[in-house]
Scaffold this motif. Structure first.
Motif, PDB file in Angstrom:
ATOM      1  N   PRO A  59      -5.356   1.825  -7.009  1.00 19.43           N
ATOM      2  CA  PRO A  59      -6.631   1.972  -6.303  1.00 19.43           C
ATOM      3  C   PRO A  59      -7.309   0.625  -6.112  1.00 19.43           C
ATOM      4  O   PRO A  59      -7.332  -0.211  -7.013  1.00 19.43           O
ATOM      5  N   GLY A  60      -7.844   0.434  -4.905  1.00 20.74           N
ATOM      6  CA  GLY A  60      -8.519  -0.820  -4.573  1.00 20.74           C
ATOM      7  C   GLY A  60      -7.660  -1.790  -3.808  1.00 20.74           C
ATOM      8  O   GLY A  60      -8.177  -2.766  -3.264  1.00 20.74           O
ATOM      9  N   MET A  61      -6.323  -1.556  -3.731  1.00 26.84           N
ATOM     10  CA  MET A  61      -5.441  -2.457  -2.985  1.00 26.84           C
ATOM     11  C   MET A  61      -5.748  -2.400  -1.490  1.00 26.84           C
ATOM     12  O   MET A  61      -6.043  -1.343  -0.939  1.00 26.84           O
ATOM     13  N   LEU A  62      -5.659  -3.564  -0.833  1.00 28.91           N
ATOM     14  CA  LEU A  62      -5.782  -3.620   0.618  1.00 28.91           C
ATOM     15  C   LEU A  62      -4.437  -3.241   1.224  1.00 28.91           C
ATOM     16  O   LEU A  62      -3.415  -3.850   0.923  1.00 28.91           O
ATOM     17  N   MET A  63      -4.424  -2.224   2.076  1.00 26.05           N
ATOM     18  CA  MET A  63      -3.198  -1.726   2.681  1.00 26.05           C
ATOM     19  C   MET A  63      -3.234  -1.988   4.187  1.00 26.05           C
ATOM     20  O   MET A  63      -4.264  -1.774   4.846  1.00 26.05           O
ATOM     21  N   ARG A  64      -2.105  -2.472   4.706  1.00 29.65           N
ATOM     22  CA  ARG A  64      -1.948  -2.689   6.141  1.00 29.65           C
ATOM     23  C   ARG A  64      -1.147  -1.516   6.692  1.00 29.65           C
ATOM     24  O   ARG A  64       0.056  -1.410   6.444  1.00 29.65           O
ATOM     25  N   VAL A  65      -1.827  -0.664   7.425  1.00 31.57           N
ATOM     26  CA  VAL A  65      -1.239   0.593   7.885  1.00 31.57           C
ATOM     27  C   VAL A  65      -0.750   0.440   9.320  1.00 31.57           C
ATOM     28  O   VAL A  65      -1.456  -0.104  10.176  1.00 31.57           O
ATOM     29  N   GLY A  66       0.469   0.895   9.566  1.00 27.05           N
ATOM     30  CA  GLY A  66       1.045   0.877  10.909  1.00 27.05           C
ATOM     31  C   GLY A  66       1.367   2.283  11.375  1.00 27.05           C
ATOM     32  O   GLY A  66       2.093   3.009  10.700  1.00 27.05           O
ATOM     33  N   ILE A  67       0.803   2.661  12.514  1.00 29.74           N
ATOM     34  CA  ILE A  67       1.036   3.994  13.077  1.00 29.74           C
ATOM     35  C   ILE A  67       1.976   3.855  14.252  1.00 29.74           C
ATOM     36  O   ILE A  67       1.665   3.194  15.248  1.00 29.74           O
ATOM     37  N   GLN A  68       3.161   4.476  14.144  1.00 31.79           N
ATOM     38  CA  GLN A  68       4.169   4.362  15.192  1.00 31.79           C
ATOM     39  C   GLN A  68       3.782   5.222  16.393  1.00 31.79           C
ATOM     40  O   GLN A  68       3.337   6.358  16.263  1.00 31.79           O
ATOM     41  N   GLN A  69       3.984   4.650  17.590  1.00 29.65           N
ATOM     42  CA  GLN A  69       3.734   5.382  18.829  1.00 29.65           C
ATOM     43  C   GLN A  69       4.998   5.590  19.658  1.00 29.65           C
ATOM     44  O   GLN A  69       4.950   6.163  20.726  1.00 29.65           O
ATOM     45  N   GLY A  70       6.129   5.107  19.185  1.00 28.70           N
ATOM     46  CA  GLY A  70       7.388   5.221  19.946  1.00 28.70           C
ATOM     47  C   GLY A  70       8.179   3.938  19.853  1.00 28.70           C
ATOM     48  O   GLY A  70       7.662   2.898  19.461  1.00 28.70           O
ATOM     49  N   GLN A  71       9.480   3.996  20.229  1.00 26.58           N
ATOM     50  CA  GLN A  71      10.357   2.834  20.158  1.00 26.58           C
ATOM     51  C   GLN A  71      11.010   2.571  21.499  1.00 26.58           C
ATOM     52  O   GLN A  71      11.155   3.480  22.329  1.00 26.58           O
ATOM     53  N   ARG A  72      11.433   1.298  21.693  1.00 28.56           N
ATOM     54  CA  ARG A  72      12.110   0.900  22.917  1.00 28.56           C
ATOM     55  C   ARG A  72      13.111  -0.194  22.578  1.00 28.56           C
ATOM     56  O   ARG A  72      12.929  -0.938  21.602  1.00 28.56           O
ATOM     57  N   GLN A  73      14.175  -0.300  23.345  1.00 26.38           N
ATOM     58  CA  GLN A  73      15.192  -1.338  23.178  1.00 26.38           C
ATOM     59  C   GLN A  73      14.901  -2.467  24.164  1.00 26.38           C
ATOM     60  O   GLN A  73      14.862  -2.244  25.370  1.00 26.38           O
ATOM     61  N   ALA A 110      -6.754   1.398  -0.683  1.00 31.36           N
ATOM     62  CA  ALA A 110      -6.096   2.471  -1.428  1.00 31.36           C
ATOM     63  C   ALA A 110      -7.065   3.124  -2.411  1.00 31.36           C
ATOM     64  O   ALA A 110      -7.844   2.445  -3.083  1.00 31.36           O
ATOM     65  N   ARG A 111      -6.993   4.453  -2.484  1.00 30.83           N
ATOM     66  CA  ARG A 111      -7.767   5.229  -3.444  1.00 30.83           C
ATOM     67  C   ARG A 111      -6.837   6.235  -4.106  1.00 30.83           C
ATOM     68  O   ARG A 111      -5.857   6.670  -3.521  1.00 30.83           O
ATOM     69  N   GLY A 112      -7.162   6.593  -5.338  1.00 30.16           N
ATOM     70  CA  GLY A 112      -6.398   7.636  -6.000  1.00 30.16           C
ATOM     71  C   GLY A 112      -6.705   8.995  -5.385  1.00 30.16           C
ATOM     72  O   GLY A 112      -7.716   9.170  -4.695  1.00 30.16           O
ATOM     73  N   ARG A 113      -5.815   9.956  -5.657  1.00 30.64           N
ATOM     74  CA  ARG A 113      -6.097  11.326  -5.171  1.00 30.64           C
ATOM     75  C   ARG A 113      -7.426  11.797  -5.728  1.00 30.64           C
ATOM     76  O   ARG A 113      -8.235  12.438  -5.049  1.00 30.64           O
ATOM     77  N   ILE A 171     -17.861   4.573 -19.528  1.00 32.92           N
ATOM     78  CA  ILE A 171     -17.073   4.545 -20.757  1.00 32.92           C
ATOM     79  C   ILE A 171     -15.639   4.151 -20.441  1.00 32.92           C
ATOM     80  O   ILE A 171     -15.041   3.335 -21.125  1.00 32.92           O
ATOM     81  N   ALA A 172     -15.081   4.722 -19.382  1.00 31.74           N
ATOM     82  CA  ALA A 172     -13.711   4.418 -18.938  1.00 31.74           C
ATOM     83  C   ALA A 172     -13.565   4.920 -17.515  1.00 31.74           C
ATOM     84  O   ALA A 172     -14.368   5.735 -17.026  1.00 31.74           O
ATOM     85  N   THR A 173     -12.548   4.435 -16.824  1.00 27.76           N
ATOM     86  CA  THR A 173     -12.212   4.941 -15.490  1.00 27.76           C
ATOM     87  C   THR A 173     -10.984   5.834 -15.595  1.00 27.76           C
ATOM     88  O   THR A 173     -10.094   5.589 -16.420  1.00 27.76           O
ATOM     89  N   LEU A 174     -10.941   6.853 -14.779  1.00 27.53           N
ATOM     90  CA  LEU A 174      -9.818   7.794 -14.768  1.00 27.53           C
ATOM     91  C   LEU A 174      -9.350   7.980 -13.334  1.00 27.53           C
ATOM     92  O   LEU A 174     -10.159   8.298 -12.450  1.00 27.53           O
ATOM     93  N   ASP A 175      -8.051   7.737 -13.097  1.00 21.06           N
ATOM     94  CA  ASP A 175      -7.495   7.837 -11.750  1.00 21.06           C
ATOM     95  C   ASP A 175      -6.230   8.679 -11.757  1.00 21.06           C
ATOM     96  O   ASP A 175      -5.354   8.500 -12.621  1.00 21.06           O
ATOM     97  N   ASP A 176      -6.153   9.568 -10.787  1.00 20.28           N
ATOM     98  CA  ASP A 176      -4.919  10.308 -10.539  1.00 20.28           C
ATOM     99  C   ASP A 176      -4.193   9.576  -9.414  1.00 20.28           C
ATOM    100  O   ASP A 176      -4.561   9.686  -8.240  1.00 20.28           O
ATOM    101  N   THR A 177      -3.163   8.796  -9.772  1.00 22.97           N
ATOM    102  CA  THR A 177      -2.475   7.947  -8.793  1.00 22.97           C
ATOM    103  C   THR A 177      -1.103   8.494  -8.417  1.00 22.97           C
ATOM    104  O   THR A 177      -0.271   7.747  -7.895  1.00 22.97           O
ATOM    105  N   SER A 178      -0.853   9.762  -8.685  1.00 21.48           N
ATOM    106  CA  SER A 178       0.436  10.335  -8.282  1.00 21.48           C
ATOM    107  C   SER A 178       0.584  10.310  -6.761  1.00 21.48           C
ATOM    108  O   SER A 178       1.683  10.182  -6.230  1.00 21.48           O
ATOM    109  N   VAL A 179      -0.530  10.425  -6.078  1.00 23.08           N
ATOM    110  CA  VAL A 179      -0.580  10.292  -4.616  1.00 23.08           C
ATOM    111  C   VAL A 179      -1.743   9.357  -4.284  1.00 23.08           C
ATOM    112  O   VAL A 179      -2.833   9.490  -4.854  1.00 23.08           O
ATOM    113  N   ILE A 180      -1.493   8.402  -3.396  1.00 24.65           N
ATOM    114  CA  ILE A 180      -2.531   7.452  -3.000  1.00 24.65           C
ATOM    115  C   ILE A 180      -3.083   7.847  -1.637  1.00 24.65           C
ATOM    116  O   ILE A 180      -2.333   8.160  -0.706  1.00 24.65           O
ATOM    117  N   ARG A 181      -4.384   7.809  -1.533  1.00 17.65           N
ATOM    118  CA  ARG A 181      -5.049   8.075  -0.258  1.00 17.65           C
ATOM    119  C   ARG A 181      -5.592   6.771   0.313  1.00 17.65           C
ATOM    120  O   ARG A 181      -6.148   5.944  -0.418  1.00 17.65           O
TER     121      ARG A 181
END
Length: 382
Positions: A274-288, A73-76, A200-210
């Motif tokens: 920012p810096g969190m490890l994210m497990r991303v899942g991309i959907q390709q379709g569903q089935r029963q 995860a990164r800040g905007r 001196i300091a860190t500044l992050d815009d975290t309103s949206v995470i990339r």
């Protein structure tokens, strides 16, 4: 001496009788079980009761074809606030974790030379202004040549430019936030000597995470800008965050044969950092597909099996059935073959069951007894 030997003989005889009694008891107990005695096998009065098990029903559930990848995860926008020169901090104008706006002053550096330069430049501007006013008046009355007034005007503009430069250098002594965001932890205080590049300091815009993540080249055809995706973080367990693919890189890495995609996730409350490890899942379709709980599956080597609960005249038995498994989602395993919907299987405790052994479904004893009673009544009537 004779009495001592007699006592030892009697003790040995008693011990031998006890050993023989134990052996006979074990032997008779085995014969009773084999003969279907109380609590014995399927042929005895207790037949069909067997091991008590929980029941799970094969149900149809939606499973998705999903690409699972890891990203960070990164800040905007993210930046390290630094100084471009070595200088002493005279004032710290922020607190750790503070939300700041764009252009807000954060740190003031020592500026004694710059302040002196401003005072000098202002004095020069005042002197040049007086000279310009005097020569302009004399030139209008024809006493002084016009060129003298023009020279005074040039001197005034030069002095004003010198003042502007001095004020700009003084402004560099005040470090400001380049954009709105949240400050991180800082260790600087008034009196700290800052060197170029020191944070001196860190500044992050975290309103949206990339989140940038690699996707194998073979899935490139399924990636689309704007495709909805989900992600999880270890800090929040199985909680899912919804986002979308914002951008796909124009190049494929020649070494890894993967393309980098960028996802954006709304982040109200700043829960994703920012810096969190994210497990991303991309959907390709569903089935029963048919499914059973994970606890109902037993794996052996490269295969898997379940115990199907099959009814009979003498009660239920556990039949071992080899199954082909697929995806695992939400605690359920996809069954590709081997079972049909609505079939009953043993839900847990598979390691205590033998194939075709009698079982009793927990909570279904009354119904099972009633079924057996009806079957016996019908047989007697015939």
């Amino acid at each position: 001496m004779i009495r001592r030997h007699l006592f030892l003989v009697i003790a040995a005889a008693v011990l031998g009788v006890m050993i023989v009694a134990v052996i006979l008891k074990v032997a008779f107990a085995g014969d009773e079980t084999a003969a279907g005695g109380p609590g014995g096998g399927r042929g005895g009065p207790g037949g069909g009761r067997g091991q008590t098990v929980s029941e799970a029903v094969v149900t149809l559930r939606p499973f998705s074809d999903q690409i699972n990848v890891l990203g960070v995860a990164r800040g905007r926008r993210s930046v390290n606030i630094t100084s471009n020169s070595s200088e002493l901090i005279t004032r710290v104008l922020f607190s750790d974790g503070q939300r700041v706006s764009a252009g807000q002053a954060l740190v003031e550096l020592q500026a004694r030379e710059e302040d002196a330069s401003i005072i000098q430049a202002r004095a020069q501007v005042a002197q040049a202004q007086r000279e310009y006013d005097r020569f302009s008046d004399l030139a209008e009355r024809g006493i002084a040549p016009r060129v003298s007034a023009e020279d005074a005007e040039t001197a005034l503009e030069t002095a004003q430019a010198t003042l502007a430069a001095a004020e700009a250098r003084r402004g560099d002594r005040l470090i400001r936030a380049p954009f709105a965001g949240t400050l991180g932890l800082s260790t600087v205080t008034a009196g700290t000597l800052i060197s170029p590049g020191a944070v001196i300091a860190t500044l992050d815009d975290t309103s949206v995470i990339r989140v940038d993540f690699p996707v194998p080249e073979r899935y490139l055809g399924t990636l689309r800008q704007g495709t909805p995706i989900v992600a999880t973080a270890d800090a929040y367990g199985s909680e899912q965050f919804s986002g979308r693919i914002a951008l796909i890189d124009t190049r494929i890495n020649e070494t890894t044969r993967a393309v980098t995609a960028r996802a954006e996730f709304p982040n109200p409350g700043g829960r994703i950092r920012p810096g969190m490890l994210m497990r991303v899942g991309i959907q390709q379709g569903q089935r029963q597909t048919a499914s059973v709980p994970e606890s109902a599956i037993q794996y052996e080597g490269d295969g898997a099996f379940v115990y199907r609960i099959a009814g009979g005249e003498r009660g239920s038995t556990a039949q071992r059935v080899t199954v082909e498994t697929g995806a695992v989602e939400g605690g359920f395993v996809e069954i590709l073959s081997g079972l049909n919907a609505n079939e009953r299987v043993v839900g847990s405790g598979l390691n205590r069951i033998q194939p075709n052994a009698p079982v009793t479904v927990a909570g279904a004893g009354g119904a099972q007894a009633a079924t057996q009673g009806n079957a016996q009544t019908q047989a007697a009537a015939r």
